[in-house]
Design an enzyme around this catalytic site. Structure first.
Site, mmCIF file in Angstrom:
data_model
loop_
_atom_site.group_PDB
_atom_site.id
_atom_site.type_symbol
_atom_site.label_atom_id
_atom_site.label_comp_id
_atom_site.label_asym_id
_atom_site.label_seq_id
_atom_site.Cartn_x
_atom_site.Cartn_y
_atom_site.Cartn_z
ATOM 1 N N GLY A 222 3.939 0.730 2.408
ATOM 2 C CA GLY A 222 4.853 -0.298 1.943
ATOM 3 C C GLY A 222 5.517 0.044 0.625
ATOM 4 O O GLY A 222 6.734 -0.124 0.464
ATOM 5 N N SER B 21 -17.018 9.019 1.027
ATOM 6 C CA SER B 21 -15.897 9.797 1.546
ATOM 7 C C SER B 21 -16.334 10.904 2.500
ATOM 8 O O SER B 21 -17.365 11.552 2.309
ATOM 9 C CB SER B 21 -15.135 10.425 0.375
ATOM 10 O OG SER B 21 -14.212 11.382 0.836
ATOM 11 N N LEU C 196 -3.574 8.669 4.727
ATOM 12 C CA LEU C 196 -2.655 8.792 3.606
ATOM 13 C C LEU C 196 -1.407 9.557 4.027
ATOM 14 O O LEU C 196 -0.289 9.247 3.611
ATOM 15 C CB LEU C 196 -3.341 9.508 2.442
ATOM 16 C CG LEU C 196 -4.600 8.834 1.883
ATOM 17 C CD1 LEU C 196 -5.178 9.649 0.731
ATOM 18 C CD2 LEU C 196 -4.289 7.428 1.404
ATOM 19 N N GLU D 226 -0.857 2.131 9.051
ATOM 20 C CA GLU D 226 -1.935 1.683 9.926
ATOM 21 C C GLU D 226 -1.548 0.476 10.768
ATOM 22 O O GLU D 226 -2.193 0.186 11.770
ATOM 23 C CB GLU D 226 -3.187 1.360 9.093
ATOM 24 C CG GLU D 226 -4.434 1.138 9.912
ATOM 25 C CD GLU D 226 -5.673 0.836 9.073
ATOM 26 O OE1 GLU D 226 -6.737 0.585 9.664
ATOM 27 O OE2 GLU D 226 -5.575 0.851 7.825
ATOM 28 N N ARG E 224 -14.755 12.252 13.353
ATOM 29 C CA ARG E 224 -15.560 11.087 13.006
ATOM 30 C C ARG E 224 -16.218 10.430 14.211
ATOM 31 O O ARG E 224 -17.358 9.972 14.133
ATOM 32 C CB ARG E 224 -14.678 10.065 12.270
ATOM 33 C CG ARG E 224 -14.245 10.552 10.905
ATOM 34 C CD ARG E 224 -13.231 9.644 10.270
ATOM 35 N NE ARG E 224 -12.925 10.081 8.910
ATOM 36 C CZ ARG E 224 -12.023 9.500 8.131
ATOM 37 N NH1 ARG E 224 -11.334 8.476 8.585
ATOM 38 N NH2 ARG E 224 -11.807 9.947 6.911
ATOM 39 N N HIS F 195 -14.162 1.254 10.303
ATOM 40 C CA HIS F 195 -13.382 1.805 9.197
ATOM 41 C C HIS F 195 -11.879 1.640 9.352
ATOM 42 O O HIS F 195 -11.216 1.072 8.497
ATOM 43 C CB HIS F 195 -13.722 3.294 9.037
ATOM 44 C CG HIS F 195 -12.949 3.995 7.971
ATOM 45 N ND1 HIS F 195 -12.943 3.569 6.657
ATOM 46 C CD2 HIS F 195 -12.160 5.089 8.013
ATOM 47 C CE1 HIS F 195 -12.182 4.380 5.942
ATOM 48 N NE2 HIS F 195 -11.685 5.299 6.738
ATOM 49 N N GLY G 190 0.838 -1.189 0.000
ATOM 50 C CA GLY G 190 0.000 0.000 0.000
ATOM 51 C C GLY G 190 0.871 1.235 0.000
ATOM 52 O O GLY G 190 2.066 1.180 -0.322
ATOM 53 N N ARG H 89 -8.746 8.848 14.593
ATOM 54 C CA ARG H 89 -7.984 9.442 13.487
ATOM 55 C C ARG H 89 -8.814 10.501 12.785
ATOM 56 O O ARG H 89 -9.961 10.252 12.424
ATOM 57 C CB ARG H 89 -7.560 8.370 12.475
ATOM 58 C CG ARG H 89 -6.816 8.953 11.276
ATOM 59 C CD ARG H 89 -6.379 7.864 10.326
ATOM 60 N NE ARG H 89 -7.470 7.199 9.663
ATOM 61 C CZ ARG H 89 -8.113 7.666 8.581
ATOM 62 N NH1 ARG H 89 -7.800 8.848 8.069
ATOM 63 N NH2 ARG H 89 -9.090 6.974 8.026
ATOM 64 N N HIS I 168 -16.576 5.114 11.202
ATOM 65 C CA HIS I 168 -16.709 6.201 10.222
ATOM 66 C C HIS I 168 -18.186 6.551 10.036
ATOM 67 O O HIS I 168 -19.016 5.667 9.857
ATOM 68 C CB HIS I 168 -16.107 5.777 8.887
ATOM 69 C CG HIS I 168 -15.806 6.916 7.972
ATOM 70 N ND1 HIS I 168 -16.783 7.718 7.435
ATOM 71 C CD2 HIS I 168 -14.625 7.402 7.497
ATOM 72 C CE1 HIS I 168 -16.217 8.635 6.668
ATOM 73 N NE2 HIS I 168 -14.912 8.468 6.700
#
Length: 646
Positions: free
Chosen positions: A46, A285, A448, A432, A338, A408, A43, A442, A267
């Site tokens: 990584g 989103s 990201l 994560e 959230r 989430h 991801g 978060r 979420h």
């Protein structure tokens, strides 16, 4: 196991990272070619780490269970990525991004790590622009920003509703460059099964080829886990179906501490559950909360009529709608964090005001379309609206979306120090997969940011510091080293044990049962009684798993049921540890909400005197109670106080 030592540099907060880099040990270019690094996961974290370390000259092996790094779950992070560029000139700064992140996590994250994350955020944007990531731009050609939950400034860079995908393509491009250069060797459709420890240090991994079933071992001077979160323990979540916690769980059983497992994010903008046969939830989103307004009917009678289909949401005038986030949190409105938005939605639905099945609220764009025009809304969110319409068969331009909270992201993960190293020397964890940056909740657009920060700008420095005294360690031959041989035989025996159960129940039937236990007892609202019942039920389900599971097929070929069974065995164990961690934390903070600990207004009630620590669990053996270690959280540069979004 080594004692907990966060290794945070001394001195002023804004100088810690520069001080660390100025004093770190380095490896010269010729010696880097002698050192091997394994990166598990492709991801954002990584891929960025593998590409960066390949660029530095290390020999890297990169593993993923998908057929391509482009299928990593990072692509699902659609809304944007945070950075403190202050392009809007609206008062943003590195310190404000740091403070919003610490506050959003309810003061349960390590101060120095969070500040470093905010500090390197600006470099990420420059890096990604150089890679050609097509960030949105304003009329003048400058990079555009939008706002996200938990902030009063616009700091989120985005590429329409495809930010994660575009960032991953950028990382995939630089990863491919290193593959072509011979610095990175990519192994697809290969899953990590175990960690190999030699003389107390991580020295390699055991993997299974998911096509042929072959079990093999690989050596490295250091191992990096970038394997994401464990949210699929709940079965229904917004995570990709293949996302799992098995790699992290295997290293936990080898001595790496698992920190804050109870901190799981709910979420608020997920498409609601629609049936028993459903296997995954789809996220809308958080970026939609910029222009969408969240509401439920003011009157119970109207809510009941909408649920029965006797009344349409478009028939309800504004004065009969309860824009409850704007009412309860006027300063932040629909852009509260959230955890706050999720609990507020649950409260309204529990009180009888929910729509759909009773477990949904509206996300309405009527006012935004009238103010900005449909074309602009379509330009900002068009692909998200299209996705919603394909799933629900309702046009969100004319009818409000239905949303409800869902599992989430996992803030808990492997305990790491300032260098992102676990309690096993030579084993690092990024993104994560570790616990370090988000505390108990978060903020949106920060996943990201953390993945790319760790992969591009943190780990390449800190892993040098570890490897500097490893240049004299010769490469080991896995076929001749006892620890590698033993780990491989152990993995083969474990797979054989799974296949021999031959009971009556499918993997999914047991996983669904686990998910229901977790949602009911370890979900949005937790109680001492419920957690204790949940632990008993999870333990009983573990017995059922090992007595009555059935895995069809063979081990020497493609066998997705075997893959799922292996992950489910770990999910059951992770679920139990989550419940234990939630049970010992007698407070409410962020996504961890204990019903016994709340303010008169129903908000989370922290206990900073007794629980201002990271709870890091040590594996003590099968059927033995794990040991809890506590890393005290010190806040020198922020005032710890009750979160207020009103």
């Amino acid at each position: 196991m080594s004692q907990l030592n966060s290794k945070v540099p001394s001195g002023p907060l804004a100088e810690k990272w520069e001080k660390y880099k100025a004093n770190q040990n380095l490896v010269n270019p010729a010696n880097k070619r002698k050192l091997d690094i394994i990166v598990v996961g492709t991801g954002l974290g990584g891929a960025a780490a593998a590409a960066s370390m390949g660029e530095l000259g290390f020999k890297v092996k990169n593993f993923c269970y998908s057929d391509s790094p482009r299928r990593a779950h990072s692509i699902a992070a659609q809304g944007g990525i945070n950075a403190a560029k202050n392009y809007q000139n609206d008062g943003d700064s590195v310190y404000r991004l740091f403070y919003d992140t610490i506050k959003g996590g309810d003061y349960r994250a390590r101060e120095a790590n969070v500040y470093r994350l905010a500090e390197v955020s600006n470099d990420i944007i420059d890096q990604c622009v150089a890679q050609g990531v097509p960030f949105a731009r304003d009329y003048g050609g400058y990079l555009d920003n939008r706002s996200f939950g938990g902030a009063l400034v616009s700091r989120t860079f985005y590429a329409r509703g495809q930010t994660g995908q575009q960032l991953l393509l950028g990382a995939y491009g630089v990863l491919n460059r290193q593959i072509a250069a011979g610095n990175v060797e990519l192994y697809t459709r290969t899953e990590m099964m175990d960690l190999v420890v030699v003389d107390g240090r991580a020295r390699g991994i055991v993997v299974r080829n998911m096509i042929s079933g072959e079990i093999s071992t690989h050596f490295a001077h250091a191992v990096v886990l970038a394997t994401g979160g464990y949210g699929n323990v709940f079965f229904l979540s917004t995570m990709a179906m293949g996302s799992n916690g098995s790699a992290a769980w295997q290293v936990y059983k080898k001595g790496a501490l698992f920190a804050n497992p109870a901190f799981v994010q709910i979420h608020p903008t997920c498409i609601p559950v629609h049936g028993e046969a459903q296997s995954k939830l789809t996220l809308m989103s958080e970026s939609l909360r910029n222009d969408g307004r969240i509401w439920v009917p003011k009157e119970l009678e109207d809510a009941e009529k909408i649920r029965k289909g006797e009344l349409q949401p478009t028939d309800l005038p504004a004065e009969k709608r309860d824009y409850y986030l704007e009412r309860r949190y006027p300063a932040f409105g629909n852009l509260v964090p959230r955890d706050v938005a999720s609990r507020a939605a649950k409260e309204r639905c529990d009180a009888g005001f929910g729509i759909g099945t009773g477990h949904a609220v509206y996300l309405d764009f009527k006012d935004a379309i009238e103010r900005l025009g449909k074309d602009l809304i379509e330009a900002r969110y068009g692909n998200l609206f299209q996705m919603y319409e394909k799933i629900v068969d309702t046009d969100p331009y004319t009818t409000p979306m239905m949303i409800y909270p869902a599992i989430h992201y996992t803030m808990g993960g492997l305990w790491v120090d300032y260098e992102l190293q676990t309690t096993i020397p030579g084993l690092f964890s990024i993104g994560e997969a570790n616990f370090s940056d988000h505390g108990a909740n978060r903020l949106g657009a920060s996943a990201l940011m953390q993945g790319l920060a760790d992969g591009y700008f943190v780990l390449p420095f800190t892993i040098n510091n570890y490897l500097a005294d490893q240049i004299g360690v010769a490469r080991m031959n896995p076929e001749e080293t006892p620890e590698f041989i033993e780990a491989r035989e152990k993995t083969l025996a474990y797979i054989d044990k799974l296949m021999k159960i031959q009971g009556d129940r499918s993997v999914d039937s047991i996983h669904k049962e686990l998910g229901k236990i977790m949602w009911e007892h370890v979900g949005m609202g937790r109680t001492k009684e419920g957690l204790e019942k949940g632990i008993v039920k999870i333990q009983a389900l573990r017995e059922e798993f090992w007595k009555n599971l059935r895995i069809p097929g063979k081990t020497d070929t493609i066998n997705p049921e075997l893959e799922k069974a292996n992950r489910l065995a770990d999910f059951i164990d992770i679920g139990e540890l989550m419940a234990m961690d939630a049970l010992q934390r007698n407070e409410s903070c962020g996504g961890h909400f204990r019903e016994e600990y709340k303010t008169p207004e129903g908000e989370a009630l922290r206990d900073d005197k007794n629980f201002k620590f990271v709870g890091a669990w040590e594996y003590m053996g099968e059927k033995k109670t794990p040991k809890l270690h506590k890393e005290a959280l010190q806040f020198e540069f922020v005032e710890v106080k009750t979160r207020d979004y009103k």
